[in-house]
Design an enzyme around this catalytic site. Structure first.
Site, PDB file in Angstrom:
ATOM      1  N   GLU C  60       1.020  -1.020  -0.023  1.00 62.09           N
ATOM      2  CA  GLU C  60       0.066  -0.357  -0.045  1.00 62.09           C
ATOM      3  C   GLU C  60       0.870   1.056   0.289  1.00 62.09           C
ATOM      4  O   GLU C  60       0.808   2.283  -0.363  1.00 62.09           O
ATOM      5  CB  GLU C  60      -0.467  -0.304   1.376  1.00 62.09           C
ATOM      6  CG  GLU C  60      -2.307  -0.892   0.973  1.00 62.09           C
ATOM      7  CD  GLU C  60      -1.710  -2.819   1.667  1.00 62.09           C
ATOM      8  OE1 GLU C  60      -0.780  -2.141   1.763  1.00 62.09           O
ATOM      9  OE2 GLU C  60      -2.551  -3.168   1.176  1.00 62.09           O
ATOM     10  N   HIS C 129     -11.753  -4.004   9.564  1.00 64.46           N
ATOM     11  CA  HIS C 129     -12.406  -3.707   8.090  1.00 64.46           C
ATOM     12  C   HIS C 129     -13.619  -3.060   8.261  1.00 64.46           C
ATOM     13  O   HIS C 129     -14.382  -3.363   7.258  1.00 64.46           O
ATOM     14  CB  HIS C 129     -12.416  -5.546   7.823  1.00 64.46           C
ATOM     15  CG  HIS C 129     -11.166  -5.784   7.211  1.00 64.46           C
ATOM     16  ND1 HIS C 129     -10.503  -6.844   7.906  1.00 64.46           N
ATOM     17  CD2 HIS C 129     -10.771  -6.639   6.080  1.00 64.46           C
ATOM     18  CE1 HIS C 129      -9.679  -7.588   7.484  1.00 64.46           C
ATOM     19  NE2 HIS C 129      -9.184  -7.160   6.423  1.00 64.46           N
TER      20      HIS C 129
HETATM   21  C1  LIG Z   1      -3.024  -4.766   4.324  1.00 60.72           C
HETATM   22  C2  LIG Z   1      -3.376  -5.622   3.528  1.00 60.72           C
HETATM   23  N1  LIG Z   1      -3.455  -5.139   2.403  1.00 60.72           N
HETATM   24  C3  LIG Z   1      -4.442  -5.964   1.941  1.00 60.72           C
HETATM   25  C4  LIG Z   1      -5.548  -6.718   2.785  1.00 60.72           C
HETATM   26  C5  LIG Z   1      -6.512  -7.712   1.996  1.00 60.72           C
HETATM   27  N2  LIG Z   1      -6.360  -9.016   1.620  1.00 60.72           N
HETATM   28  C6  LIG Z   1      -6.005  -9.828   2.664  1.00 60.72           C
HETATM   29  S1  LIG Z   1      -5.513 -11.711   2.620  1.00 60.72           S
HETATM   30  C7  LIG Z   1      -4.788 -10.755   1.242  1.00 60.72           C
HETATM   31  C8  LIG Z   1      -3.954 -11.744   0.300  1.00 60.72           C
HETATM   32  C9  LIG Z   1      -2.586 -12.743   1.213  1.00 60.72           C
HETATM   33  O1  LIG Z   1      -1.964 -13.437   0.378  1.00 60.72           O
HETATM   34  P1  LIG Z   1      -1.314 -14.698   2.023  1.00 60.72           P
HETATM   35  O2  LIG Z   1      -0.069 -13.519   2.615  1.00 60.72           O
HETATM   36  O3  LIG Z   1      -0.544 -14.994   0.026  1.00 60.72           O
HETATM   37  O4  LIG Z   1      -1.886 -14.929   1.901  1.00 60.72           O
HETATM   38  P2  LIG Z   1      -3.282 -16.783   1.895  1.00 60.72           P
HETATM   39  O5  LIG Z   1      -4.536 -15.623   1.947  1.00 60.72           O
HETATM   40  O6  LIG Z   1      -2.834 -17.404   0.288  1.00 60.72           O
HETATM   41  O7  LIG Z   1      -2.754 -17.568   3.025  1.00 60.72           O
HETATM   42  C10 LIG Z   1      -5.141  -9.346   1.521  1.00 60.72           C
HETATM   43  C11 LIG Z   1      -4.604  -8.862  -0.480  1.00 60.72           C
HETATM   44  C12 LIG Z   1      -4.905  -6.711   4.096  1.00 60.72           C
HETATM   45  N3  LIG Z   1      -6.220  -7.761   4.691  1.00 60.72           N
HETATM   46  N4  LIG Z   1      -4.412  -6.178   4.592  1.00 60.72           N
END
Ligand SMILES: Cc1ncc(C[n+]2csc(CCOP(=O)(O)OP(=O)(O)O)c2C)c(N)n1
Ligand SMILES: Cc1ncc(C[n+]2csc(CCOP(=O)(O)OP(=O)(O)O)c2C)c(N)n1
Ligand SMILES: [Mg+2]
Ligand SMILES: [Mg+2]
Lengths: 324, 329, 324, 329
Positions: C60, C129
């Site tokens: 971000e 959220h």
């Molecule tokens: C700071 C932030 N940016 C975006 C999000 C939205 N978001 C939630 S899970 C996610 C993807 C995370 O991917 P990863 O770290 O690979 O974990 P996975 O879901 O694959 O277990 C995103 C972009 C968030 N919760 N927090």
């Protein structure tokens, strides 16, 4: 009783807290070996050693985030953010983690941590090194925010912040670091949430905090020469702030001015005015007038910064306006 | 995938299987409950990834601390959290871990060192680093662990946290659950680096294992934890795994090849573990017994959660701040 | 005239702006191929191609920081921050860079960029959220902040934000995305800084914005049944906000209630109350009453969230209190 | 320090010398003015580091964009900013680059692609990345450059910016001025990584040069800029240099060995350049002529700055936002 500087009083508060409680640690950029950019942490490394007094990399987000984890695991970290302007880099750790942990985990734990940060102008440090952003933090449930105006409170609020079980932001006005004042040998903690009457008066209430308190006192002195007897309230804590004290003063004077160095719009003064225009409505005999910086970033040049920062004349004018 | 392991004791493997089965059963039930509208908000399931939390947690002590992320059910259950309070929380009930204030993304148990699931990607990283700092300074002998996804590799705070941990030689284990996806986008379209190369940048010890092989995970974790606990500094453990379900329940996964889902489903850590158990001489009946017992345990938790009273707003405001204390100077 | 959903109106605004001006680009997490977590950017990739519609890593700070640099170099970036809660990670780029560049560089340039971010509750998304943090951004000189309440304004304010030469934050209440409303075929930009009278009335003014506008209208309907004729002002812009419109309404009704979903203390309502307790003081016949969330993080469980979010009954009670 | 160079044309070297001399002369004058209280706020000098901005800027086009940091005088002057308006700004005058609102840490000139010095460590990195994105999308053929210190390596946004630049193959050159210090603390006590290892983590092309050798810097920059401009993706150029002065003027440097300052002073890029010029057949008199001309230029700027009117608050509020425009839909 000793005459010490504001910065030294904070230093003593840190040292006394570290002596009293081995779980208190100090960390931040250049706080250990160099003793802090404003010298506030000088000597702590020698007294308490490198485990407890730590220079960090330029990683504000991780430093504050790590303090949350450390506080969850039995320490009481005291972090320094070199200028309040850099709190922008730590907002997630402060707001989404530290502030919410207790509530969000069902009251299972407390997050006892302190983040110290200097705000304010007066040293021509320009737009990114002079901001007063405390209103942001006061808007966050779970954070406490204090802002000392005197040497005694520099000590007392720092002690109280460290002793507090919740995350506390200590906002230090950098123009005050060199100010001198008396510190009793047996200096005590200043309770968080309780205002102080810096000057008693009957005709109007001036609510202020931090470096604006001496300015408000100067304004009150000027007003006195014009036959206006102003009361000056030093808030000391911004979250929670002492609504009963402000209301009680207003109930005596019926006129209210609020002065701070931060930008007026959406600043801390807005909340105080809003509350008083509700719970204090029946006491008001005149408009609530705020004195704050104009809606622009802090400018660099001396002529501009001097104009930008609220001064006694503006407070005097505000009091006169609400009494007109 | 360089890890090779000595043969694993069958009874320990059965223990790991039990752990994975519990996570799986709990999440499958959550999936059903969610579909029926019994769970508010959204939930992210770790189905197909159970070997990672179970393998890692199997070599942790109760007092080791753990920071988790949005996909944290497995981390919580593997760390030994109470299943009743877990389900109560996910259903938003008063007796849940967070009194219904947090839900799936915020399950925590301070008594068990579970410092919380986390809704902010990457936020658990510095929390674990700070927890490790506390372990070090306080001389607890315990370590901190953080689970994070491959997507979190892109967050700045990951870099800051890894550098800080390495600089201060902190007892923290970084566990990357590399499932190839972050939300609806493949890792490859987000990242030009990977956990191993990031670790190398700080000179941090790092291992990569097949995260769907619970024996490999447990073995690599055992080694890494031993290093970390011995005060030799942080380690990174990358577990390559696969996300079987959508990013959250209800995700139609239009962005994903059917083949990818099928492959993920085929590479099931529980099935692999079962085969190994059979090869080791465990009977199919024993395995079924585990399944039955686990289902019964989850049934009980679900029943309790359903019956639990909803939270009342009354005590919420009191928990924003700690109770006042006398301040001694 | 077409009936469309709120989210679709934003989508159309983005598409129309991209069609009109090749310098407009869209970027954010999962906005391109997946079409955005709330579907707001759906179809843009196909229409405008991967150069101008970009999925980003979960970074971000860099995304918003890069938008500043892109805006300085001839583009008009429109960034999506998936939940307003994550704006915590972008505050430096927004506050110390985007907001200050024009002023701080002596007026040499403008930074035309838009950051869209959903706020608010109603979907049990929990403490990290659901927050409404717009008061922070309204406190920052150099930023503009808008928050549409209707389908027409979802379109019009988005267009205006993109056309604006300064950084504009578009706060979208996620509970509104599915709301339906009419969008004229020749939908126009909504001027930033101008409020809308959502309901005319004589007895009291209810100032609101975003998803609280329909709630305020429901409260006004209820009040109407009790013989109280409330005026509802939809602010639409929070920075700058339409002080003349609020003052004019207050001058007719002499009673003021401000309602928003954000936490009441130090929220946007504080500034409006503070201004009206100053410039509007002579018009006030009763206390200024605010309706906002209690001072706690947004809770997860339905019973708690329902209690936490301000509703029509609370607005009705507030109006009755100021009229008492 | 792997870079080797073909012999450098003497007239070009003299040009580089002139550039470095201008930065040096300007900063020495600033130091004196600061000591006399004529400059408000604080200033960070790059004395001893001039070869980096001058060498890099010598291979940039006017329309290439540049993001700088708190130690940005050299970047600004090397990019060709007007010396009068530069001094006017540093003295806080109305006709300065920022109308006296910014000062040393915010000098900018949009006409010359100078996107600003910056008071926030690391903040220039994503700005340059975004500027490069604009160059790419708009097809300008120009590139973006960012100067940052070794201390900035610890900021999370560095990681995010480098990954993003590499992922999108953007035309951006990352120039690390590795002077071994960040404020009052040595790099080694802050970092477990270095620019080369960070670049390696993203597979980004990277070079390391002696940053006090202007020929080496210019040569390495020329190669890197050519790569970047050709659309082959970002490059990192690490310039190893030394901070001669304190972190800011007035810094008593108690934290620093006298030997370190002496070594930094001895390794002077201007002196080294002079020796090379002499070796190349330039006379001492020619060098003195450069010095004299430069001093005169700076004298003139200082005189103008001193005489310039202070800014008036009148127009400040009008510049917080852009002038209103008709919005076409
Ligand atoms: C700071 C932030 N940016 C975006 C999000 C939205 N978001 C939630 S899970 C996610 C993807 C995370 O991917 P990863 O770290 O690979 O974990 P996975 O879901 O694959 O277990 C995103 C972009 C968030 N919760 N927090
Ligand atoms: C975000 C942020 N954190 C801290 C500071 C204070 N600060 C200013 S310069 C500096 C050191 C920077 O070191 P480096 O990047 O190596 O640059 P150098 O000063 O050596 O040129 C620090 C910590 C700042 N300006 N911004
Ligand atoms: Mg993933
Ligand atoms: Mg440096």
């Amino acid at each position: 009783m000793n005459e010490v500087r504001f910065g030294q009083a904070i230093n003593k508060a840190l040292a006394d807290a570290m002596t009293a409680d081995p779980s208190v640690i100090v960390l931040g950029e250049d706080v250990a070996r160099p003793g802090g950019p404003f010298g506030v942490t000088r000597g702590l490394l020698d007294r308490f050693g490198p485990e407890r007094v730590r220079d960090t990399p330029i990683s504000e987000a991780a430093i504050v985030g790590a303090s949350v984890g450390a506080a969850m695991t039995g320490l009481r970290p005291v972090v320094e953010i070199m200028f309040m302007d850099f709190v922008t880099l730590t907002m997630d750790a402060l707001v989404n983690q530290a502030a919410k942990a207790r509530f969000m985990f069902g009251g299972q734990l407390s997050v006892p941590m302190v983040v110290r940060m200097p705000h304010g102008g007066g040293i021509n440090a320009g737009p990114q090194h002079s901001q007063c952003l405390e209103a942001w933090l006061a808007h966050v449930p779970g954070l406490k925010v204090v802002c000392p105006a005197t040497v005694a409170d520099a000590y007392g609020l720092t002690r109280a912040a460290i002793a507090d079980d919740d995350p506390v932001i200590v906002v230090e006005n950098k123009a005050l670091y060199a100010a001198k004042g008396d510190l009793p040998d047996t200096a005590a903690a200043t309770p968080i949430g309780r205002a102080r009457t810096a000057r008693a008066g009957r005709d109007a209430t001036i609510v202020s905090y931090g470096a604006m308190v001496p300015v408000a006192l100067a304004a009150a002195a000027d007003l006195g020469r014009d036959g206006v007897d102003a009361e000056v309230i030093d808030l000391r804590s911004l979250q929670p702030w002492d609504e009963p004290a402000v209301l009680a003063s207003l109930a005596r004077t019926h006129r209210l001015v609020i002065a701070h160095e931060a930008v007026e719009a959406f600043g801390v003064g807005a909340e105080i005015a809003a509350r008083m225009s509700d719970v204090g409505f029946d006491e008001l005999d005149g408009p609530i007038v705020r004195v704050g910086a104009p809606f622009m970033p802090p400018p660099f040049a001396k002529t501009l910064e001097d104009w930008f920062r609220p001064d006694a004349a503006k407070i005097v004018a505000a009091v006169k306006r609400t009494m007109a | 995938m360089s890890h090779t392991l000595a043969p694993f004791a069958t009874d320990r493997l059965l223990e790991l299987y039990r752990g994975m089965r519990l996570v799986r059963e709990a999440e499958e039930r959550l999936s059903a409950l969610f579909a029926e509208g019994e769970i508010p908000g959204f939930i992210h399931l770790s189905i197909g990834q159970e070997a990672v939390p179970v393998g890692v947690a199997s070599v942790l002590d109760e007092a080791d601390t753990l920071a988790s992320n949005h996909r944290g059910h497995g981390h919580a259950i593997a760390k030994g959290l109470d299943l009743d309070r877990f389900f109560l929380e996910l259903l938003g009930k008063q007796d849940g871990y967070c009194r219904g204030r947090g839900g799936s993304m915020h399950v925590a148990d301070m008594k068990l060192g579970m410092l919380g699931a986390n809704g902010i990607v990457g936020a658990g990283l510095p929390i674990a680093v700070g927890s490790a700092l506390a372990h070090k300074i306080r001389g607890t002998g315990h370590i901190a662990v953080v689970f994070f996804g491959d997507g979190a590799l892109a967050e700045g705070v990951l870099h800051e946290s890894m550098n800080l941990a390495q600089l201060w030689s902190l007892p923290v284990l970084f566990v990357c659950e590399n499932n190839g996806w972050s939300e609806f986008t493949e890792g490859a379209r987000q990242l030009t680096t990977d956990p191993q190369r990031m670790a190398a940048a700080y000179g941090m010890k790092a291992t990569k294992v097949d995260g769907n092989d619970v024996i490999a995970v447990a073995g690599a974790a055992r080694e890494a934890v031993a290093t970390v606990r011995a005060g030799k500094g942080p380690c990174l453990l990358e577990c390559v795994t696969r996300r079987v379900r959508g990013h959250f329940e209800g995700d139609p996964q239009k962005y994903r090849d059917a083949g990818d889902v099928a492959a993920a489903t085929r590479d099931d850590p529980l099935a692999r573990c079962e085969s190994q158990l059979i090869a080791d001489g465990i009977s199919q009946a024993d395995i079924e017994a585990v399944k039955t017992a686990t289902a019964a345990r989850v049934d009980a938790a679900v029943a309790k959660a359903r019956a639990g009273p909803p939270p009342s707003p009354a005590d919420t405001l009191a928990d924003v701040y700690s109770p006042p204390r006398e301040v001694a100077t």
